[in-house]
Design an enzyme around this catalytic site. Sequence first.
Site, PDB file in Angstrom:
ATOM      1  N   LEU A  33       0.820  -1.219   0.000  1.00 32.77           N
ATOM      2  CA  LEU A  33       0.000   0.000   0.000  1.00 32.77           C
ATOM      3  C   LEU A  33       0.851   1.265   0.000  1.00 32.77           C
ATOM      4  CD1 LEU A  33      -3.044  -1.011   2.265  1.00 32.77           C
ATOM      5  CD2 LEU A  33      -2.811  -1.156  -0.221  1.00 32.77           C
ATOM      6  N   ALA A  75       6.215  -3.336  -8.137  1.00 32.71           N
ATOM      7  CA  ALA A  75       7.513  -2.806  -8.587  1.00 32.71           C
ATOM      8  C   ALA A  75       7.393  -1.298  -8.717  1.00 32.71           C
ATOM      9  CB  ALA A  75       7.880  -3.385  -9.955  1.00 32.71           C
ATOM     10  N   SER A  77       7.977   1.927 -11.228  1.00 32.66           N
ATOM     11  CA  SER A  77       7.804   1.900 -12.690  1.00 32.66           C
ATOM     12  C   SER A  77       8.025   3.241 -13.398  1.00 32.66           C
ATOM     13  CB  SER A  77       6.402   1.386 -13.020  1.00 32.66           C
ATOM     14  OG  SER A  77       5.447   2.282 -12.498  1.00 32.66           O
ATOM     15  N   SER A 117       8.284  -5.122 -19.340  1.00 30.75           N
ATOM     16  CA  SER A 117       8.057  -3.823 -19.974  1.00 30.75           C
ATOM     17  C   SER A 117       8.755  -3.727 -21.321  1.00 30.75           C
ATOM     18  CB  SER A 117       8.617  -2.748 -19.046  1.00 30.75           C
ATOM     19  OG  SER A 117       8.684  -1.514 -19.711  1.00 30.75           O
ATOM     20  N   TYR A 141      15.094   1.540 -15.028  1.00 25.66           N
ATOM     21  CA  TYR A 141      13.805   0.855 -14.903  1.00 25.66           C
ATOM     22  C   TYR A 141      13.765  -0.356 -15.853  1.00 25.66           C
ATOM     23  CZ  TYR A 141       8.990  -0.285 -15.927  1.00 25.66           C
ATOM     24  OH  TYR A 141       7.835  -0.987 -16.151  1.00 25.66           O
ATOM     25  N   LYS A 145      13.827  -4.569 -15.084  1.00 24.85           N
ATOM     26  CA  LYS A 145      12.861  -5.548 -15.605  1.00 24.85           C
ATOM     27  C   LYS A 145      13.587  -6.648 -16.386  1.00 24.85           C
ATOM     28  CE  LYS A 145       9.015  -3.885 -14.039  1.00 24.85           C
ATOM     29  NZ  LYS A 145       8.020  -4.661 -13.298  1.00 24.85           N
ATOM     30  N   ASN A 170       2.479   0.956 -23.446  1.00 24.39           N
ATOM     31  CA  ASN A 170       1.980   1.994 -22.514  1.00 24.39           C
ATOM     32  C   ASN A 170       0.579   1.690 -21.997  1.00 24.39           C
ATOM     33  OD1 ASN A 170       4.333   3.228 -23.836  1.00 24.39           O
ATOM     34  ND2 ASN A 170       3.726   4.951 -22.552  1.00 24.39           N
ATOM     35  N   HIS A 187       2.556  10.117 -15.798  1.00 29.66           N
ATOM     36  CA  HIS A 187       2.153   9.565 -17.096  1.00 29.66           C
ATOM     37  C   HIS A 187       1.362  10.574 -17.920  1.00 29.66           C
ATOM     38  CE1 HIS A 187       2.959   5.754 -14.850  1.00 29.66           C
ATOM     39  NE2 HIS A 187       3.689   5.620 -15.945  1.00 29.66           N
ATOM     40  N   ARG A 276      12.834  14.376 -21.892  1.00 32.94           N
ATOM     41  CA  ARG A 276      12.965  13.755 -20.572  1.00 32.94           C
ATOM     42  C   ARG A 276      14.023  12.665 -20.698  1.00 32.94           C
ATOM     43  NH1 ARG A 276       7.690  10.727 -18.158  1.00 32.94           N
ATOM     44  NH2 ARG A 276       8.282   9.202 -19.734  1.00 32.94           N
TER      45      ARG A 276
END
Length: 322
Positions: A33, A75, A77, A117, A141, A145, A170, A187, A276
């Site tokens: 959580l 995980a 992300s 991913s 990231y 994975k 995506n 996102h 980015r």
Amino acid sequence: MKILVTGGAGYIGSVTVAELIERGQEVVVLDSLEEGHREAITRGARLVVGALADGANTEKVLREYGIEVVVHFAAYSLVGESMENPAKYFINNVVNGLKLLEAMRGAGTGKIIFSSSAATYGSPTRVPITEDHPTVPINPYGESKLFFEKILHRYHAAYGIDCISLRYFNASGATHELGEDHDPETHLIPLVLRVALGQSPSVKIFGTDYETKDGTCVRDYVHVSDLAAAHVLALSCHGEHAYNLGDGHGFSVRQVIDAARKVTRKEIKAEEAPRRAGDPAVLIAGAEKIRRELGWEPKRITLEEIIGSAWEWMEKHPKGYK
Ligand code: UDP
């Protein structure tokens, strides 16, 4: 089937849990959580609050509920964050993932479906990207994975654990009940829709000088319900597999913003901004393999349907699950 869903209170996890419950499966969610939402867990699924860092606890849960399959979402992300803080990604996504596998070994759990991913491929040398494309991630990231996929390969070979890696492109959109609620949100689609809701003044377009049709990054947006459906199909897989999950259509950042303007009938101010770090220019899936082998068929493929479903959810939940 008795299924443990790690990260089942998160975005894709919660939609998958709902789909599994709908199909009569017995579902236990293991979620810290930290990022997930208790409210996102469909009635009928049992929640155990716990972190994968505590491998002994995971093993106890696997034994207690007689778990046969693990669906592993839990995980971190975020590409951008992983560039600034790779340790966070390697520790949680790799080290804690390994603790999950050890717990499975201890409890004798024989199958794992893993949220991988498209970031495992890095900058593609050919598009659409098929599963045999070289995997050369350009951010921690994606690397985290890929490391986990490699670990799965060895665990399959040495210990016979069935492992199915689903390489998401995506994830986007919402169901009537469940949507995307990250804090902070990074996102594109939810950020665009926040502008439409009047919660932020504008959205930034990260990079307008990519070698793409309009200079902005192109992504393959796949509806979260279609992702969830693929996990259900993967339950029947044996052996070791990797499947792409995208529908083979790419949309640029500008196309997403334009589609959102149409869907919401709001102006949505956009500002051009620098690139980015860690973003490949184009990610489009070649997803024939899962269609052919498992009969996966994405149902919501237009940007309007995807953004429309996210918009419906966000209008109903302007503050997310809170
Ligand atoms: N993006 C953007 N502005 C934003 C957020 C994202 O231009 O405020 C771009 C981002 O650079 C990428 C695309 O939108 O090219 C999708 O990014 P997102 O973070 O949604 O998903 P990712 O591709 O990182 O999984």
